[in-house]
Motif scaffolding. Structure first.
Motif, PDB file in Angstrom:
ATOM      1  N   THR A 201     -49.847 -24.982 -63.320  1.00 35.02           N
ATOM      2  CA  THR A 201     -49.621 -24.232 -64.404  1.00 35.02           C
ATOM      3  C   THR A 201     -50.098 -22.684 -64.276  1.00 35.02           C
ATOM      4  O   THR A 201     -49.742 -22.036 -64.508  1.00 35.02           O
ATOM      5  CB  THR A 201     -50.576 -25.222 -66.018  1.00 35.02           C
ATOM      6  N   LEU A 202     -50.742 -22.843 -63.223  1.00 33.64           N
ATOM      7  CA  LEU A 202     -51.525 -21.249 -63.234  1.00 33.64           C
ATOM      8  C   LEU A 202     -50.174 -20.420 -62.198  1.00 33.64           C
ATOM      9  O   LEU A 202     -50.526 -19.577 -62.558  1.00 33.64           O
ATOM     10  CB  LEU A 202     -53.615 -21.255 -62.716  1.00 33.64           C
ATOM     11  N   GLN A 203     -50.030 -21.557 -61.037  1.00 34.07           N
ATOM     12  CA  GLN A 203     -49.404 -20.738 -60.378  1.00 34.07           C
ATOM     13  C   GLN A 203     -48.590 -19.477 -60.329  1.00 34.07           C
ATOM     14  O   GLN A 203     -47.987 -19.238 -60.218  1.00 34.07           O
ATOM     15  CB  GLN A 203     -48.985 -21.488 -58.815  1.00 34.07           C
ATOM     16  N   ARG A 204     -47.817 -20.321 -61.946  1.00 38.12           N
ATOM     17  CA  ARG A 204     -46.275 -20.225 -62.886  1.00 38.12           C
ATOM     18  C   ARG A 204     -46.573 -18.145 -62.450  1.00 38.12           C
ATOM     19  O   ARG A 204     -45.931 -17.474 -62.736  1.00 38.12           O
ATOM     20  CB  ARG A 204     -45.980 -20.503 -64.026  1.00 38.12           C
ATOM     21  N   TRP A 205     -47.674 -17.509 -63.116  1.00 35.01           N
ATOM     22  CA  TRP A 205     -48.542 -16.234 -62.840  1.00 35.01           C
ATOM     23  C   TRP A 205     -48.602 -15.975 -61.682  1.00 35.01           C
ATOM     24  O   TRP A 205     -48.605 -14.648 -62.304  1.00 35.01           O
ATOM     25  CB  TRP A 205     -49.648 -16.171 -63.760  1.00 35.01           C
ATOM     26  N   TYR A 206     -48.752 -15.664 -61.205  1.00 32.38           N
ATOM     27  CA  TYR A 206     -48.932 -15.367 -59.803  1.00 32.38           C
ATOM     28  C   TYR A 206     -47.987 -15.819 -58.440  1.00 32.38           C
ATOM     29  O   TYR A 206     -46.825 -15.804 -58.082  1.00 32.38           O
ATOM     30  CB  TYR A 206     -49.697 -16.236 -58.461  1.00 32.38           C
ATOM     31  N   PRO A 207     -47.208 -13.641 -58.634  1.00 33.04           N
ATOM     32  CA  PRO A 207     -46.162 -14.301 -57.720  1.00 33.04           C
ATOM     33  C   PRO A 207     -45.742 -14.287 -56.829  1.00 33.04           C
ATOM     34  O   PRO A 207     -44.645 -14.855 -56.072  1.00 33.04           O
ATOM     35  CB  PRO A 207     -46.062 -12.470 -57.654  1.00 33.04           C
ATOM     36  N   LEU A 208     -46.523 -15.237 -55.490  1.00 32.54           N
ATOM     37  CA  LEU A 208     -46.751 -15.021 -54.315  1.00 32.54           C
ATOM     38  C   LEU A 208     -46.369 -16.607 -54.708  1.00 32.54           C
ATOM     39  O   LEU A 208     -46.472 -17.430 -53.387  1.00 32.54           O
ATOM     40  CB  LEU A 208     -47.995 -15.076 -53.890  1.00 32.54           C
ATOM     41  N   GLY A 209     -46.726 -17.192 -55.670  1.00 28.12           N
ATOM     42  CA  GLY A 209     -46.641 -18.960 -56.378  1.00 28.12           C
ATOM     43  C   GLY A 209     -47.844 -19.708 -56.143  1.00 28.12           C
ATOM     44  O   GLY A 209     -47.394 -21.303 -55.695  1.00 28.12           O
ATOM     45  N   THR A 244     -51.495  -8.387 -60.778  1.00 34.43           N
ATOM     46  CA  THR A 244     -52.317  -7.612 -61.813  1.00 34.43           C
ATOM     47  C   THR A 244     -50.877  -7.189 -61.280  1.00 34.43           C
ATOM     48  O   THR A 244     -51.170  -5.739 -62.192  1.00 34.43           O
ATOM     49  CB  THR A 244     -53.531  -6.948 -61.569  1.00 34.43           C
ATOM     50  N   ALA A 245     -49.883  -6.961 -60.669  1.00 33.31           N
ATOM     51  CA  ALA A 245     -48.542  -6.193 -60.153  1.00 33.31           C
ATOM     52  C   ALA A 245     -48.299  -6.478 -60.742  1.00 33.31           C
ATOM     53  O   ALA A 245     -47.198  -5.612 -61.760  1.00 33.31           O
ATOM     54  CB  ALA A 245     -47.889  -6.683 -59.045  1.00 33.31           C
ATOM     55  N   GLY A 246     -47.776  -6.849 -62.397  1.00 28.16           N
ATOM     56  CA  GLY A 246     -47.041  -6.959 -63.423  1.00 28.16           C
ATOM     57  C   GLY A 246     -47.040  -8.616 -63.991  1.00 28.16           C
ATOM     58  O   GLY A 246     -47.935 -10.155 -63.591  1.00 28.16           O
ATOM     59  N   ASN A 247     -46.381  -9.110 -64.703  1.00 28.94           N
ATOM     60  CA  ASN A 247     -46.184 -10.220 -66.083  1.00 28.94           C
ATOM     61  C   ASN A 247     -44.875 -11.077 -65.393  1.00 28.94           C
ATOM     62  O   ASN A 247     -43.650 -10.698 -65.591  1.00 28.94           O
ATOM     63  CB  ASN A 247     -46.000 -10.255 -67.504  1.00 28.94           C
ATOM     64  N   ILE A 248     -45.142 -11.556 -64.153  1.00 29.35           N
ATOM     65  CA  ILE A 248     -44.453 -12.243 -63.575  1.00 29.35           C
ATOM     66  C   ILE A 248     -43.482 -13.106 -64.362  1.00 29.35           C
ATOM     67  O   ILE A 248     -41.975 -12.971 -64.518  1.00 29.35           O
ATOM     68  CB  ILE A 248     -44.364 -12.994 -62.314  1.00 29.35           C
ATOM     69  N   VAL A 249     -43.827 -13.655 -65.220  1.00 26.84           N
ATOM     70  CA  VAL A 249     -43.327 -15.272 -65.643  1.00 26.84           C
ATOM     71  C   VAL A 249     -42.293 -14.382 -67.245  1.00 26.84           C
ATOM     72  O   VAL A 249     -41.553 -14.296 -67.576  1.00 26.84           O
ATOM     73  CB  VAL A 249     -44.642 -15.417 -66.576  1.00 26.84           C
ATOM     74  N   MET A 250     -42.942 -13.109 -67.703  1.00 28.05           N
ATOM     75  CA  MET A 250     -41.864 -12.261 -68.238  1.00 28.05           C
ATOM     76  C   MET A 250     -41.333 -11.698 -67.835  1.00 28.05           C
ATOM     77  O   MET A 250     -39.720 -11.487 -68.552  1.00 28.05           O
ATOM     78  CB  MET A 250     -42.744 -11.080 -68.876  1.00 28.05           C
ATOM     79  N   SER A 251     -40.865 -11.790 -67.422  1.00 27.68           N
ATOM     80  CA  SER A 251     -40.159 -10.376 -65.949  1.00 27.68           C
ATOM     81  C   SER A 251     -38.932 -11.816 -65.648  1.00 27.68           C
ATOM     82  O   SER A 251     -37.815 -11.453 -66.105  1.00 27.68           O
ATOM     83  CB  SER A 251     -40.252  -9.798 -65.237  1.00 27.68           C
ATOM     84  N   ARG A 252     -39.414 -13.030 -65.230  1.00 29.93           N
ATOM     85  CA  ARG A 252     -38.080 -14.236 -64.921  1.00 29.93           C
ATOM     86  C   ARG A 252     -37.676 -14.009 -66.320  1.00 29.93           C
ATOM     87  O   ARG A 252     -36.704 -14.929 -66.396  1.00 29.93           O
ATOM     88  CB  ARG A 252     -39.161 -15.089 -64.636  1.00 29.93           C
ATOM     89  N   GLU A 253     -38.231 -14.119 -67.579  1.00 34.10           N
ATOM     90  CA  GLU A 253     -38.383 -14.595 -68.888  1.00 34.10           C
ATOM     91  C   GLU A 253     -36.348 -13.672 -69.641  1.00 34.10           C
ATOM     92  O   GLU A 253     -36.108 -13.677 -70.036  1.00 34.10           O
ATOM     93  CB  GLU A 253     -38.992 -14.906 -69.845  1.00 34.10           C
ATOM     94  N   LEU A 254     -36.967 -12.521 -69.617  1.00 33.68           N
ATOM     95  CA  LEU A 254     -36.606 -11.200 -69.650  1.00 33.68           C
ATOM     96  C   LEU A 254     -35.220 -10.189 -69.292  1.00 33.68           C
ATOM     97  O   LEU A 254     -34.070  -9.935 -69.187  1.00 33.68           O
ATOM     98  CB  LEU A 254     -37.299 -10.139 -69.978  1.00 33.68           C
ATOM     99  N   THR A 255     -35.596 -10.908 -67.698  1.00 32.33           N
ATOM    100  CA  THR A 255     -34.590 -10.086 -66.562  1.00 32.33           C
ATOM    101  C   THR A 255     -32.817 -11.216 -66.369  1.00 32.33           C
ATOM    102  O   THR A 255     -33.319 -12.724 -66.708  1.00 32.33           O
ATOM    103  CB  THR A 255     -34.421  -9.835 -65.135  1.00 32.33           C
ATOM    104  N   ILE A 256     -31.615 -10.598 -66.094  1.00 36.30           N
ATOM    105  CA  ILE A 256     -30.358 -11.753 -66.531  1.00 36.30           C
ATOM    106  C   ILE A 256     -30.790 -12.133 -64.984  1.00 36.30           C
ATOM    107  O   ILE A 256     -29.937 -13.542 -65.067  1.00 36.30           O
ATOM    108  CB  ILE A 256     -29.457 -10.699 -66.443  1.00 36.30           C
TER     109      ILE A 256
END
Length: 259
Positions: A201-209, A244-256
């Motif tokens: 669950t935690l790893q979803r939030w980290y861009p490096l996975g 802290t680079a950004g919200n990767i989960v939100m980005s994945r949900e919003l991007t096409i």
């Protein structure tokens, strides 16, 4: 003894913990004498283990939330060339569960303790016109991620780090802070044993996975303490696999685009 930190006396708080032990072995492996501090008496066994491995080490059992105990410990341990304020804890995950006594406890155990240790070593560093202080903060200092008292204390450590850098640079003293994300310490391993999905669950939030390994934090701390970072002071450096680079989960949900 050769090594990056040959002849240096390195004080490390929270030495008996996951990151702390890694720090002790990294600095010790590069020639440093280790001054290990922890509120757990496990630090005594750690010092014996380090000595058995050929790393000069002394240990003190001390609760850094007590300025008096800290002063006594450092008076006994002697000169410090490098201080790593690694100790810290959180016992109040929400604001609602935090009463005034709990707030003070978390503040003293994190920010107050780091200040007390810094206060104890600065006079000697000033006299020698050299020294390095590396504080171990948290990404919680930058974002609301729970543990409000702990987070406030870590945010305060950033301000304290910058104040030290500003005031004591003229004495050849540098101060920096690292901001780790979730680190694979025994605490998180225990949580994973109870809930095998917690790290997933935690790893979803980290861009490096993935989450951070203790050695990755220790290597950045060592860099900041070394002469390789001789012009670096007052810096706050995330070691967080990109959290802290950004919200990767939100980005994945919003991007096409599926990336």
């Amino acid at each position: 003894m050769s090594g990056t930190f040959a002849g240096k006396r390195v004080a490390i708080t929270g030495a008996a913990g996951g990151i702390g032990q890694t720090l002790c072995r990294l600095f010790g492996g590069e020639g440093a004498t280790i001054l290990a501090l922890d509120k757990s008496d496990k630090v005594l066994a750690l010092a014996d283990e380090l000595a058995a491995d050929g790393i000069p080490a002394r240990a003190a059992v001390v609760d850094i939330s007590s300025a008096e105990a800290v002063a006594g410990a450092f008076a006994e341990l002697g000169e410090v060339d490098i201080l790593v304020n690694n100790a810290g804890y959180s016992s109040h995950p929400t604001m609602a569960s935090t009463d005034p006594a709990g707030w003070q406890s978390d503040m003293h155990g994190n920010l107050g303790g780091a200040y007390a240790c810094t206060h104890a070593v600065l006079p000697g560093m000033v006299a020698r016109r050299s020294g390095a202080i590396v504080n171990v903060g948290s990404v919680n200092a930058l974002y609301a991620l729970g543990d409000p008292a702990y987070s406030a204390a870590k945010a305060g450590m950033i301000a304290m780090t910058k104040a030290i850098a500003m005031e004591y640079g003229r004495y050849g003293i540098r101060a920096n802070i690292v901001l780790p994300g979730t680190v694979r310490t025994p605490l998180w391993e225990q949580r994973a044993a109870k809930d095998p999905k917690v790290l997933e669950t935690l790893q979803r939030w980290y861009p490096l996975g993935r989450i951070v390994e203790p050695a990755e934090v220790a290597r950045v701390v060592a860099f900041l303490a070394s002469d390789a970072a001789s012009a670096v002071t007052g810096a706050a450096i995330p070691v967080d696999c990109g959290l802290t680079a950004g919200n990767i989960v939100m980005s994945r949900e919003l991007t096409i685009e599926d990336f």
